[in-house]
Design a protein around this motif. Sequence first.
Motif, PDB file in Angstrom:
ATOM      1  N   LEU A 282      75.248  28.628  56.217  1.00  0.00           N
ATOM      2  CA  LEU A 282      75.429  27.611  55.185  1.00  0.00           C
ATOM      3  C   LEU A 282      75.826  28.251  53.857  1.00  0.00           C
ATOM      4  CD1 LEU A 282      72.244  25.403  55.794  1.00  0.00           C
ATOM      5  CD2 LEU A 282      74.570  24.935  56.595  1.00  0.00           C
ATOM      6  N   GLY A 283      76.635  27.546  53.111  1.00  0.00           N
ATOM      7  CA  GLY A 283      76.881  27.882  51.715  1.00  0.00           C
ATOM      8  C   GLY A 283      76.236  26.813  50.863  1.00  0.00           C
ATOM      9  N   VAL A 284      75.319  27.197  49.976  1.00  0.00           N
ATOM     10  CA  VAL A 284      74.634  26.222  49.130  1.00  0.00           C
ATOM     11  C   VAL A 284      75.018  26.463  47.672  1.00  0.00           C
ATOM     12  CG1 VAL A 284      72.712  25.885  50.713  1.00  0.00           C
ATOM     13  CG2 VAL A 284      72.576  27.704  49.029  1.00  0.00           C
ATOM     14  N   TYR A 285      75.087  25.393  46.892  1.00  0.00           N
ATOM     15  CA  TYR A 285      75.503  25.512  45.498  1.00  0.00           C
ATOM     16  C   TYR A 285      74.901  24.374  44.692  1.00  0.00           C
ATOM     17  CZ  TYR A 285      78.952  22.040  47.013  1.00  0.00           C
ATOM     18  OH  TYR A 285      79.562  20.925  47.534  1.00  0.00           O
ATOM     19  N   GLN A 286      74.929  24.525  43.361  1.00  0.00           N
ATOM     20  CA  GLN A 286      74.358  23.527  42.461  1.00  0.00           C
ATOM     21  C   GLN A 286      75.143  23.515  41.165  1.00  0.00           C
ATOM     22  OE1 GLN A 286      72.176  24.990  39.666  1.00  0.00           O
ATOM     23  NE2 GLN A 286      72.565  23.010  38.674  1.00  0.00           N
ATOM     24  N   PHE A 287      75.372  22.327  40.608  1.00  0.00           N
ATOM     25  CA  PHE A 287      75.933  22.224  39.261  1.00  0.00           C
ATOM     26  C   PHE A 287      75.240  21.084  38.535  1.00  0.00           C
ATOM     27  CE2 PHE A 287      78.924  19.959  42.090  1.00  0.00           C
ATOM     28  CZ  PHE A 287      78.949  18.697  41.514  1.00  0.00           C
ATOM     29  N   GLY A 288      75.477  20.985  37.228  1.00  0.00           N
ATOM     30  CA  GLY A 288      74.748  20.034  36.408  1.00  0.00           C
ATOM     31  C   GLY A 288      73.422  20.631  35.954  1.00  0.00           C
ATOM     32  N   ILE A 315      75.881  21.519  50.031  1.00  0.00           N
ATOM     33  CA  ILE A 315      75.738  22.424  51.177  1.00  0.00           C
ATOM     34  C   ILE A 315      77.002  22.335  52.017  1.00  0.00           C
ATOM     35  CG2 ILE A 315      74.370  23.047  53.191  1.00  0.00           C
ATOM     36  CD1 ILE A 315      72.026  21.531  52.007  1.00  0.00           C
ATOM     37  N   ALA A 316      77.616  23.492  52.293  1.00  0.00           N
ATOM     38  CA  ALA A 316      78.775  23.582  53.178  1.00  0.00           C
ATOM     39  C   ALA A 316      78.337  24.268  54.468  1.00  0.00           C
ATOM     40  CB  ALA A 316      79.898  24.376  52.511  1.00  0.00           C
ATOM     41  N   GLU A 317      78.616  23.632  55.592  1.00  0.00           N
ATOM     42  CA  GLU A 317      78.232  24.187  56.894  1.00  0.00           C
ATOM     43  C   GLU A 317      79.391  24.932  57.519  1.00  0.00           C
ATOM     44  OE1 GLU A 317      76.238  22.569  61.078  1.00  0.00           O
ATOM     45  OE2 GLU A 317      77.644  21.298  59.972  1.00  0.00           O
ATOM     46  N   ARG A 318      79.088  26.099  58.100  1.00  0.00           N
ATOM     47  CA  ARG A 318      80.051  26.842  58.901  1.00  0.00           C
ATOM     48  C   ARG A 318      79.463  27.023  60.291  1.00  0.00           C
ATOM     49  NH1 ARG A 318      80.782  28.897  53.571  1.00  0.00           N
ATOM     50  NH2 ARG A 318      78.863  30.074  53.762  1.00  0.00           N
ATOM     51  N   GLY A 319      80.182  26.585  61.301  1.00  0.00           N
ATOM     52  CA  GLY A 319      79.647  26.626  62.649  1.00  0.00           C
ATOM     53  C   GLY A 319      78.705  25.463  62.867  1.00  0.00           C
ATOM     54  N   SER A 320      77.580  25.723  63.532  1.00  0.00           N
ATOM     55  CA  SER A 320      76.591  24.692  63.833  1.00  0.00           C
ATOM     56  C   SER A 320      75.222  25.165  63.361  1.00  0.00           C
ATOM     57  CB  SER A 320      76.560  24.409  65.339  1.00  0.00           C
ATOM     58  OG  SER A 320      75.603  23.424  65.658  1.00  0.00           O
ATOM     59  N   LYS A 345      73.444  10.994  48.986  1.00  0.00           N
ATOM     60  CA  LYS A 345      74.451  11.969  49.374  1.00  0.00           C
ATOM     61  C   LYS A 345      75.843  11.351  49.261  1.00  0.00           C
ATOM     62  CE  LYS A 345      74.407  10.931  54.345  1.00  0.00           C
ATOM     63  NZ  LYS A 345      74.239  11.490  55.713  1.00  0.00           N
ATOM     64  N   ARG A 346      76.831  12.237  49.064  1.00  0.00           N
ATOM     65  CA  ARG A 346      78.237  11.834  49.102  1.00  0.00           C
ATOM     66  C   ARG A 346      79.002  12.928  49.843  1.00  0.00           C
ATOM     67  NH1 ARG A 346      80.041  12.901  42.761  1.00  0.00           N
ATOM     68  NH2 ARG A 346      79.711  15.166  42.769  1.00  0.00           N
ATOM     69  N   THR A 347      80.229  12.652  50.245  1.00  0.00           N
ATOM     70  CA  THR A 347      80.996  13.628  51.018  1.00  0.00           C
ATOM     71  C   THR A 347      81.262  14.883  50.214  1.00  0.00           C
ATOM     72  OG1 THR A 347      82.067  11.819  52.224  1.00  0.00           O
ATOM     73  CG2 THR A 347      83.102  13.992  52.340  1.00  0.00           C
ATOM     74  N   ASP A 348      81.801  14.735  49.010  1.00  0.00           N
ATOM     75  CA  ASP A 348      82.095  15.855  48.122  1.00  0.00           C
ATOM     76  C   ASP A 348      82.327  15.296  46.723  1.00  0.00           C
ATOM     77  OD1 ASP A 348      84.847  14.967  47.980  1.00  0.00           O
ATOM     78  OD2 ASP A 348      85.230  16.025  49.853  1.00  0.00           O
ATOM     79  N   ALA A 349      82.731  16.164  45.789  1.00  0.00           N
ATOM     80  CA  ALA A 349      82.851  15.756  44.388  1.00  0.00           C
ATOM     81  C   ALA A 349      83.958  14.740  44.140  1.00  0.00           C
ATOM     82  CB  ALA A 349      83.068  16.984  43.510  1.00  0.00           C
ATOM     83  N   SER A 350      84.882  14.581  45.084  1.00  0.00           N
ATOM     84  CA  SER A 350      85.943  13.593  44.903  1.00  0.00           C
ATOM     85  C   SER A 350      85.490  12.192  45.314  1.00  0.00           C
ATOM     86  CB  SER A 350      87.179  13.985  45.724  1.00  0.00           C
ATOM     87  OG  SER A 350      86.917  13.882  47.108  1.00  0.00           O
ATOM     88  N   ALA A 374      67.835  18.743  59.502  1.00  0.00           N
ATOM     89  CA  ALA A 374      69.136  18.299  58.991  1.00  0.00           C
ATOM     90  C   ALA A 374      70.272  18.988  59.748  1.00  0.00           C
ATOM     91  CB  ALA A 374      69.248  18.597  57.506  1.00  0.00           C
ATOM     92  N   THR A 375      71.246  18.208  60.194  1.00  0.00           N
ATOM     93  CA  THR A 375      72.433  18.744  60.870  1.00  0.00           C
ATOM     94  C   THR A 375      73.723  18.264  60.212  1.00  0.00           C
ATOM     95  OG1 THR A 375      72.374  16.915  62.454  1.00  0.00           O
ATOM     96  CG2 THR A 375      71.256  18.953  63.095  1.00  0.00           C
ATOM     97  N   GLU A 376      73.609  17.409  59.207  1.00  0.00           N
ATOM     98  CA  GLU A 376      74.763  16.938  58.453  1.00  0.00           C
ATOM     99  C   GLU A 376      74.571  17.322  56.997  1.00  0.00           C
ATOM    100  OE1 GLU A 376      75.281  12.788  59.068  1.00  0.00           O
ATOM    101  OE2 GLU A 376      75.719  12.994  61.217  1.00  0.00           O
ATOM    102  N   PHE A 377      75.604  17.921  56.415  1.00  0.00           N
ATOM    103  CA  PHE A 377      75.466  18.507  55.080  1.00  0.00           C
ATOM    104  C   PHE A 377      76.604  18.029  54.183  1.00  0.00           C
ATOM    105  CE2 PHE A 377      73.773  21.329  58.342  1.00  0.00           C
ATOM    106  CZ  PHE A 377      72.465  21.494  57.908  1.00  0.00           C
ATOM    107  N   SER A 378      76.273  17.826  52.902  1.00  0.00           N
ATOM    108  CA  SER A 378      77.253  17.342  51.941  1.00  0.00           C
ATOM    109  C   SER A 378      76.734  17.636  50.541  1.00  0.00           C
ATOM    110  CB  SER A 378      77.503  15.849  52.151  1.00  0.00           C
ATOM    111  OG  SER A 378      76.281  15.122  52.115  1.00  0.00           O
ATOM    112  N   GLU A 379      76.984  16.738  49.572  1.00  0.00           N
ATOM    113  CA  GLU A 379      76.425  16.872  48.234  1.00  0.00           C
ATOM    114  C   GLU A 379      75.310  15.860  48.036  1.00  0.00           C
ATOM    115  OE1 GLU A 379      79.951  18.933  45.620  1.00  0.00           O
ATOM    116  OE2 GLU A 379      79.467  16.830  45.204  1.00  0.00           O
ATOM    117  N   PHE A 380      74.266  16.277  47.290  1.00  0.00           N
ATOM    118  CA  PHE A 380      73.067  15.460  47.116  1.00  0.00           C
ATOM    119  C   PHE A 380      72.738  15.308  45.638  1.00  0.00           C
ATOM    120  CE2 PHE A 380      72.852  17.646  51.169  1.00  0.00           C
ATOM    121  CZ  PHE A 380      72.421  16.674  52.060  1.00  0.00           C
TER     122      PHE A 380
END
Length: 415
Positions: A282-288, A315-320, A345-350, A374-380
């Motif tokens: 996983l790649g995790v990140y935060q802003f705001g 959170i960005a998922e790579r693989g499973s 949650k939303r899909t992404d910043a757009s 959790a098996t589905e990842f996006s922005e929260f």
Amino acid sequence: MKIKRMILLLSLVGIQLFAQGGGNLIDLSSSGDNYINCGSPASLEISSTITVEAWIFPTQFDGANEVYAKVGGNKSGNPTGSNFSHSIELRGGRPYYRISHNGTVFIDVAGNTLSLNTWSHIVLMFDGSYIYGYVNGKLDASSFSSGVIYTSTSNPFLIGDYMYSNWPFKGKIDEVRVWNTALSQSTLRDWMHKEVTSSHPNYSNLKGYWKLNETSGATTAADASGNSATGTLVNTCTWTTSTAPIGSEGAFVNTTSQTNIGPSGGQLKTTITSTPDNSNNLGVYQFGSVSGQPVTGGETFPGGIDKRSNIVWGIAERGSVTASLVFDYSNVGGIGDPSTIKLMKRTDASSTTWTEVTLSSRDDVNKTLTVTGATEFSEFALGAGADNSLPVTLTDFSAKVVSNGVTLTWSTESE
């Protein structure tokens, strides 16, 4: 409603009224030969060791698409003398990591085919003896190739194209960085999901850095490295909201140990509960921020929610991957009733549409929200109604210059 006034005895007042998003990026998807020309300043004439990294979102693969290139030529399909330095080229979606030692011949090492419409962090690295290619923090290809890198001020650094032939990249590009050192794999992973700051262990080696955060109408791309390698937009380059998995904080998660990102009391705590490795992570990140103004308009919220937090976790998922997620909001301001705070949650910043997340548990005393399995990842983000202001709702704001400073007048509905 409360109306307040204050006279600030300051020579300069800086005020941010609206939540900051995830930044912008450059979109080169339109047809034509679109790119950014960063010229050939001294900072980019690197002959020994080098690392070039970028986030890319390809939307079309052709016979040749250039992620970046430092190559000379006349854009008519003819090279002009010795003109090869280094580049990353996609051929049918397959990366070719390229270094030239003599200016006339590239040494190529090919990686594995990328996916369309997916974000990938791609890296060319040369340590003086070997060429390395990395994708999403994983070694993609390598080859022995000892020597120096050919340099020439006749070779401009282009983002998204080749100089002597029209091989434009088709898609979105974000966060392009050039270093005059070979970064370690661990450093690449530690920093791929967050913006570069002076705390980077190789900050003094940063020779070109295009955040690509400019807005519509801008015709140049600033070099945040301080080396004056400003890029000039050529043809149709569009600025748009970044959906790359990058924030002010970020981490690469490929262990079963808990990883925390974000400020104190505004953290996302991630624990992978499946078996992570270099392909499943996983790649995790935060802003705001925990104290920033909430977003109240321009987005759609679930019923009973009229605002969302300034702070956003992604959170960005790579693989499973399967993971446990704990959202700690104990320092987020304006929480009057924690029991009514929702996780969205939303899909992404757009995306402007948020949906409510089903929680596994919540702790309204310590102010945490937990999702297990959790098996589905996006922005929260946090969602709130009228009983939680997150942290203050401004209904009016004005500033007036007076003889001894600035008079600020604002109205609040809650705080």
